[in-house]
Design an enzyme around this catalytic site. Structure first.
Site, PDB file in Angstrom:
ATOM      1  N   ASN A 100       0.812  -1.384   0.021  1.00 23.60           N
ATOM      2  CA  ASN A 100      -0.233   0.036  -0.248  1.00 23.60           C
ATOM      3  C   ASN A 100       1.075   1.137  -0.131  1.00 23.60           C
ATOM      4  OD1 ASN A 100      -1.860  -1.600   0.207  1.00 23.60           O
ATOM      5  ND2 ASN A 100      -2.673  -1.251   2.047  1.00 23.60           N
ATOM      6  N   THR A 145     -14.689  38.525 -32.134  1.00 26.41           N
ATOM      7  CA  THR A 145     -15.013  37.944 -30.339  1.00 26.41           C
ATOM      8  C   THR A 145     -16.510  37.240 -31.068  1.00 26.41           C
ATOM      9  OG1 THR A 145     -17.182  40.483 -30.605  1.00 26.41           O
ATOM     10  CG2 THR A 145     -14.277  39.936 -28.442  1.00 26.41           C
ATOM     11  N   HIS A 146     -17.180  36.463 -30.289  1.00 29.67           N
ATOM     12  CA  HIS A 146     -18.100  35.947 -31.207  1.00 29.67           C
ATOM     13  C   HIS A 146     -18.114  35.193 -32.199  1.00 29.67           C
ATOM     14  CE1 HIS A 146     -20.731  37.476 -27.734  1.00 29.67           C
ATOM     15  NE2 HIS A 146     -19.873  38.631 -28.233  1.00 29.67           N
ATOM     16  N   SER A 267      -7.951  13.002 -49.796  1.00 30.33           N
ATOM     17  CA  SER A 267      -8.626  12.085 -49.197  1.00 30.33           C
ATOM     18  C   SER A 267      -8.820  11.052 -50.234  1.00 30.33           C
ATOM     19  CB  SER A 267      -9.695  12.913 -49.338  1.00 30.33           C
ATOM     20  OG  SER A 267     -11.521  11.854 -49.803  1.00 30.33           O
ATOM     21  N   LYS A 273      -9.289  17.586 -51.644  1.00 28.83           N
ATOM     22  CA  LYS A 273      -8.912  17.784 -50.401  1.00 28.83           C
ATOM     23  C   LYS A 273      -7.585  17.847 -49.990  1.00 28.83           C
ATOM     24  CE  LYS A 273     -12.315  16.873 -47.541  1.00 28.83           C
ATOM     25  NZ  LYS A 273     -13.370  17.464 -46.622  1.00 28.83           N
ATOM     26  N   GLU A 280      -6.823  18.472 -35.573  1.00 31.12           N
ATOM     27  CA  GLU A 280      -9.087  17.525 -35.228  1.00 31.12           C
ATOM     28  C   GLU A 280      -8.553  16.539 -33.955  1.00 31.12           C
ATOM     29  OE1 GLU A 280     -11.745  16.830 -39.025  1.00 31.12           O
ATOM     30  OE2 GLU A 280      -9.080  16.702 -39.799  1.00 31.12           O
ATOM     31  N   TYR A 307      -6.794   2.203   2.094  1.00 33.78           N
ATOM     32  CA  TYR A 307      -6.595   1.660   1.163  1.00 33.78           C
ATOM     33  C   TYR A 307      -7.577   0.788   0.400  1.00 33.78           C
ATOM     34  CZ  TYR A 307      -4.671  -1.048  -2.709  1.00 33.78           C
ATOM     35  OH  TYR A 307      -4.454  -1.329  -4.575  1.00 33.78           O
ATOM     36  N   GLN A 312      -6.458   0.932  -7.283  1.00 27.71           N
ATOM     37  CA  GLN A 312      -5.550   0.272  -9.172  1.00 27.71           C
ATOM     38  C   GLN A 312      -6.240   0.383 -10.088  1.00 27.71           C
ATOM     39  OE1 GLN A 312      -4.026  -4.365  -8.670  1.00 27.71           O
ATOM     40  NE2 GLN A 312      -5.611  -4.451  -9.943  1.00 27.71           N
ATOM     41  N   LYS A 315      -4.696   3.486 -12.412  1.00 26.40           N
ATOM     42  CA  LYS A 315      -3.167   3.695 -13.617  1.00 26.40           C
ATOM     43  C   LYS A 315      -3.461   3.616 -14.509  1.00 26.40           C
ATOM     44  CE  LYS A 315      -0.700   1.290  -9.876  1.00 26.40           C
ATOM     45  NZ  LYS A 315      -2.505   1.368  -9.073  1.00 26.40           N
TER      46      LYS A 315
HETATM   47  N1  ARG Z   1      -1.129  -3.450  -7.191  1.00 22.81           N
HETATM   48  C1  ARG Z   1      -2.203  -2.925  -6.180  1.00 22.81           C
HETATM   49  C2  ARG Z   1      -2.511  -1.187  -6.265  1.00 22.81           C
HETATM   50  O1  ARG Z   1      -2.164  -0.945  -7.752  1.00 22.81           O
HETATM   51  C3  ARG Z   1      -1.518  -2.629  -4.949  1.00 22.81           C
HETATM   52  C4  ARG Z   1      -1.300  -2.931  -3.677  1.00 22.81           C
HETATM   53  C5  ARG Z   1      -1.785  -3.961  -3.412  1.00 22.81           C
HETATM   54  N2  ARG Z   1      -2.322  -3.435  -2.115  1.00 22.81           N
HETATM   55  C6  ARG Z   1      -2.603  -4.798  -1.363  1.00 22.81           C
HETATM   56  N3  ARG Z   1      -3.065  -5.011  -0.220  1.00 22.81           N
HETATM   57  N4  ARG Z   1      -3.758  -5.804  -2.404  1.00 22.81           N
HETATM   58  O2  ARG Z   1      -3.485  -0.646  -6.309  1.00 22.81           O
END
Ligand code: ARG
Length: 454
Positions: A100, A145-146, A267, A273, A280, A307, A312, A315
């Site tokens: 953690n 403007t606008h 295109s 084109k 974009e 936690y 998790q 990420k």
């Molecule tokens: N892979 C977990 C995460 O990204 C790591 C921490 C996990 N901790 C636990 N007590 N299971 O959050």
């Protein structure tokens, strides 16, 4: 899928958290070194752990490392490999630590590195914008403007507006970095540890300003990710606005700038084109980045301390947002280098829509001492005359102007051209070419001081 396969699939994060390998190893090295210094593990074990971790990193760097989903995440993958390399001492590394505080530390280190990267990449984009702004400080274009022509401005001035925005984005990233920079390592699972650890030492080794103050907060905090994402969202929004302008400006109707085929595509069916695909896509990236913020804030809301595995999910969205912003900044930088203004078209458009009407009103105020509201009214009547005759303000005969306001003299014509209009706007922050040139130079000097070669 068997039950265990389903569990492995939902539980494992190795497919994406392998990005944290370097940070994980650095964190472990700092932790092991501290444990040895505090007499919690022996110096000999520490030396083995450190050299083992270096070997693991070598394997990861050279793509020889074999990841295992059964080992769930990057932390356990690395520890398991360390065990294979150095044996028993590997088992002592996790003393006074939990995944953690480990994952919080790794992710902070990673986000901090990315923030530093963005700072440099945004400075690079500012540099190209400031260069163009300096070169084209006197190119006149309509200011809107606008999205209606309002008053003439200079192209350099328009570009420098984005340099300012990016400057604020950089300062927001710097702020986020300051708040992020406290080390969670040593908070352990949630309550701290009974071992005599030295959290200042690990914080220092990992270049944090200090250890975090509350162990519960340390392992449940993902503010640093959210803050990075919110800054990234604002930054992507800025890029999106500029991208939209490039899309407009490259249409045949505007033809204000050209982009080479480095950043446009043809295109498959319409040979004439030239589509501004890169612009974009930069315009669109903000959707993913803002979405990442939304996604994580919803994951975090209502999570009880400390936690929970929900975290998790922080990420993938963060990685995607980081990659998207990085690419958007690079593409924008490329387009800025590539784009060329079409001076005649910009200038011609700048004169349309009675864009010097304010200059006329200002002249009435200055020369005839008229209150601005009255001048506004007189100018309105003159604009109506010009509309009736389908001519520009500067083409109105003097007698006709005098029929509306007898004190108008021929001196008025000197303020009706777009070039006199922009030249007159010398107020601080205004669009006068000389001002723009100076501002561009100021930015170039600032960026040079930061170490960029201008
Ligand atoms: N892979 C977990 C995460 O990204 C790591 C921490 C996990 N901790 C636990 N007590 N299971 O959050």
């Amino acid at each position: 899928m068997s039950t265990s396969e389903i569990m492995e699939q939902i539980n494992a994060s190795i497919d994406f958290d392998k990005r944290l390998a370097f940070e994980d190893i650095e964190g472990s090295k700092a932790h092991a070194t501290m444990l040895a210094k505090q007499g919690i593990i022996s110096k000999g074990d520490c030396a083995k752990i450190l050299s083992g971790l270096t070997k693991v990193w070598e394997e990861i760097r050279s793509e020889k490392f074999v990841y295992s989903a059964a080992l769930e995440d990057i932390h356990m993958n690395i520890e398991a490999r360390l065990k294979e390399i150095v044996g028993e001492p590997a088992g002592r590394l996790h003393t006074a630590r939990s995944r953690n505080d480990q994952v919080a530390t790794d992710f902070k280190l990673y986000i901090r590195g990315q923030i530093d990267g963005f700072n440099g990449e945004l400075a690079g984009l500012q540099l190209e914008l400031a260069r163009k702004a300096e070169s084209y400080s006197d190119v006149i274009m309509p200011g809107f403007t606008h999205l209606q022509p309002a008053q003439p401005v200079t192209f350099g001035h328009h570009l420098l507006a984005y340099v300012e925005m990016l400057g604020r984005d950089r300062s927001r990233f710097a702020d986020a970095r300051k708040r992020l920079n406290e080390c969670p390592l040593g908070a352990a699972a949630l309550a701290g540890t009974s071992f005599p650890i030295d959290r200042n030492q690990t914080a220092q080794a990992l270049e944090f300003d200090r250890p975090t103050a509350n162990s519960l907060d340390s392992v449940s905090d993902r503010d640093f990710v959210l803050e990075m994402l919110s800054v990234a969202t604002i930054c992507a929004m800025h890029l999106s606005r500029f991208a939209e302008e490039l899309v407009l400006w490259t249409t045949p109707q505007y033809s204000f700038v050209t982009l080479s085929d480095q950043f446009t595509t043809g295109s498959s069916i319409m040979p004439q084109k030239r589509n501004p695909d890169a612009a974009e896509l930069v315009r669109a990236k903000v959707g993913r980045i803002a979405g990442a913020f939304q996604s994580l804030v919803i994951v975090m809301k209502g999570l009880p301390l400390a936690y929970s595995k929900d975290m998790q999910e922080d990420k993938e969205v963060a990685f995607d947002a980081i990659d998207s912003l990085k690419l958007a900044v690079a593409a924008m930088r490329g387009m800025v280098v590539d784009l060329e203004p079409v001076r005649e078209n910009m200038e011609e458009a700048a004169g349309s829509g009675f864009s010097t009407a304010t200059d006329l009103a200002d002249w009435l105020v200055r020369e005839l001492k008229m209150p601005f509201r009255d001048a506004h009214h007189v100018t309105g009547r003159l604009v109506a005359e010009a509309e009736k005759r389908q001519c520009e303000l500067s083409d109105l005969p003097l007698e006709l102007m005098q029929a509306v306001e007898p004190r108008i003299s021929k001196g008025v014509f000197s303020v009706l051209s777009v070039s006199s209009s922009v030249r007159s706007r010398r107020s601080y922050g205004g669009t006068a070419p000389q001002r723009v040139k100076n501002s561009a130079k100021k930015w170039l000097r600032r960026l040079e001081k930061e170490g960029l070669s201008v």
